[in-house]
Design an enzyme around this catalytic site. Structure first.
Site, PDB file in Angstrom:
ATOM      1  N   ASP A   1      -9.267  -0.716   4.986  1.00 40.82           N
ATOM      2  CA  ASP A   1      -7.850  -0.462   5.584  1.00 40.82           C
ATOM      3  C   ASP A   1      -8.104   0.525   6.543  1.00 40.82           C
ATOM      4  O   ASP A   1      -8.244   1.687   6.469  1.00 40.82           O
ATOM      5  CB  ASP A   1      -6.900   0.009   4.640  1.00 40.82           C
ATOM      6  CG  ASP A   1      -5.671  -0.188   5.314  1.00 40.82           C
ATOM      7  OD1 ASP A   1      -5.410  -0.522   6.631  1.00 40.82           O
ATOM      8  OD2 ASP A   1      -4.739   0.241   4.815  1.00 40.82           O
TER       9      ASP A   1
ATOM     10  N   GLY B   1      -1.144   3.322  12.492  1.00 42.31           N
ATOM     11  CA  GLY B   1      -2.021   2.296  12.971  1.00 42.31           C
ATOM     12  C   GLY B   1      -2.719   2.628  14.105  1.00 42.31           C
ATOM     13  O   GLY B   1      -2.473   3.706  14.857  1.00 42.31           O
TER      14      GLY B   1
ATOM     15  N   GLY C   1      -8.550   0.534  11.446  1.00 45.39           N
ATOM     16  CA  GLY C   1      -9.481   0.517  12.467  1.00 45.39           C
ATOM     17  C   GLY C   1     -10.473  -0.675  12.546  1.00 45.39           C
ATOM     18  O   GLY C   1     -11.539  -0.524  13.043  1.00 45.39           O
TER      19      GLY C   1
ATOM     20  N   GLY D   1      -1.543   6.824   7.332  1.00 53.74           N
ATOM     21  CA  GLY D   1      -0.195   7.472   8.205  1.00 53.74           C
ATOM     22  C   GLY D   1       0.041   6.318   9.437  1.00 53.74           C
ATOM     23  O   GLY D   1       1.267   6.479   9.780  1.00 53.74           O
TER      24      GLY D   1
ATOM     25  N   MET E   1      -9.884   3.573   2.351  1.00 52.03           N
ATOM     26  CA  MET E   1      -9.270   3.934   3.621  1.00 52.03           C
ATOM     27  C   MET E   1     -10.239   4.105   4.526  1.00 52.03           C
ATOM     28  O   MET E   1     -11.176   4.909   4.480  1.00 52.03           O
ATOM     29  CB  MET E   1      -8.164   4.992   3.658  1.00 52.03           C
ATOM     30  CG  MET E   1      -6.790   4.803   2.888  1.00 52.03           C
ATOM     31  SD  MET E   1      -5.884   3.735   3.670  1.00 52.03           S
ATOM     32  CE  MET E   1      -5.853   4.081   5.414  1.00 52.03           C
TER      33      MET E   1
ATOM     34  N   HIS F   1       0.856  -1.192  -0.297  1.00 50.91           N
ATOM     35  CA  HIS F   1      -0.058   0.033  -0.051  1.00 50.91           C
ATOM     36  C   HIS F   1       0.991   1.263  -0.136  1.00 50.91           C
ATOM     37  O   HIS F   1       1.376   1.557   0.910  1.00 50.91           O
ATOM     38  CB  HIS F   1      -1.005   0.044   1.263  1.00 50.91           C
ATOM     39  CG  HIS F   1      -1.659   1.095   1.446  1.00 50.91           C
ATOM     40  ND1 HIS F   1      -2.235   1.441   2.621  1.00 50.91           N
ATOM     41  CD2 HIS F   1      -2.037   2.060   0.721  1.00 50.91           C
ATOM     42  CE1 HIS F   1      -2.973   2.333   2.703  1.00 50.91           C
ATOM     43  NE2 HIS F   1      -2.801   2.892   1.445  1.00 50.91           N
TER      44      HIS F   1
END
Ligand code: DX5
Ligand code: ZN
Length: 230
Positions: free
Chosen positions: A177, A146, A179, A144, A139, A68
């Protein structure tokens, strides 16, 4: 219609000094692919790994590598990453002025070609590229870092994209991607996601990473069975 659901652990929250052991844990748990977050400190306010580290990772796993690219002018790094052994590459629509050229090049090189969108980027930017993309990465946090909180309004964006893909009979798959973990996996699957990236929920859990991956797989298999019987 049944969809193939794949779990893609992101190593962003893993212990970078022990990567091969961390990767082994998620392989043991049944991960389908390994998500690698490539950051340049410009497109996003963080830096991670580049082609040399990716080449080392390639040597310690048989899982497909899903890169990614959260970098400006991503096309500059595509060939080095392919040489390093990645199998999937997504580039952010916001970072690439020549998406058609990039996606076409990825496909010519035999790599799965993905287009990634930040939470605030509308699906309309996909209008002229969706037909040829292999996958779209939605997203569900701002890229930026995790361990951020899932942005709930992204569920509607995933649903809308699923409807567009279905109505046009496109082949593009939907990756999500940010949470995501055992608590909200079912929600993103119901919205239409097929490839699910999970970082902190695996590597920062208070139980073994392999166990969390096993749970994620069990949840997705249960979901797939429910959908098949409907
Ligand atoms: C964030 C990255 C993600 C991140 C997801 O910019 O793209 O892949 O690792 O991690 P979690 O699951 O912790 O949100
Ligand atoms: Zn990512």
């Amino acid at each position: 219609m049944s969809r193939m659901i794949e779990i893609a652990p992101s190593i962003l929250s893993a212990d970078f000094a022990n990567l091969s052991r961390e990767i082994e844990k998620v392989e043991d748990g049944g991960a389908d692919l390994l998500h690698l977050d490539i950051m340049d400190g410009h497109f996003v306010p963080n830096m991670t790994i580049g082609p040399p580290v990716v080449a080392s990772i390639r040597k310690c796993t048989r899982l497909p590598l899903d890169a990614h690219l959260m970098i400006e002018e991503p096309s500059r790094y595509i060939d080095p990453l392919i040489q390093a052994g990645v199998n999937w590459i997504s580039v952010h629509a916001e970072a690439d002025r020549h998406l058609n050229r990039t996606v076409s090049h990825l496909k010519e090189q035999g790599v799965r070609a993905g287009v990634a969108l930040n939470p605030s980027t509308p699906l309309s930017v996909l209008d002229e590229i969706l037909e040829i993309a292999d996958y779209v990465l939605i997203m569900t946090v701002n890229p930026g870092f995790g361990g951020q909180r899932f942005i709930a309004s992204m569920l509607e964006k995933i649903r809308k994209l699923r409807d567009i893909i279905t109505s046009k009979s496109y082949r593009a798959r939907i990756e999500v991607d940010g949470g995501i973990g055992p608590d909200n996996l079912q929600q993103v699957l119901s919205a239409g996601a097929e490839i699910v990236v999970v970082g902190a929920a695996i590597f920062k859990a208070d139980r073994p990473a392999s166990e969390v991956v096993g749970d994620l797989r069990a949840i997705s298999q249960k979901y797939a069975r429910i959908v098949e019987t409907v």
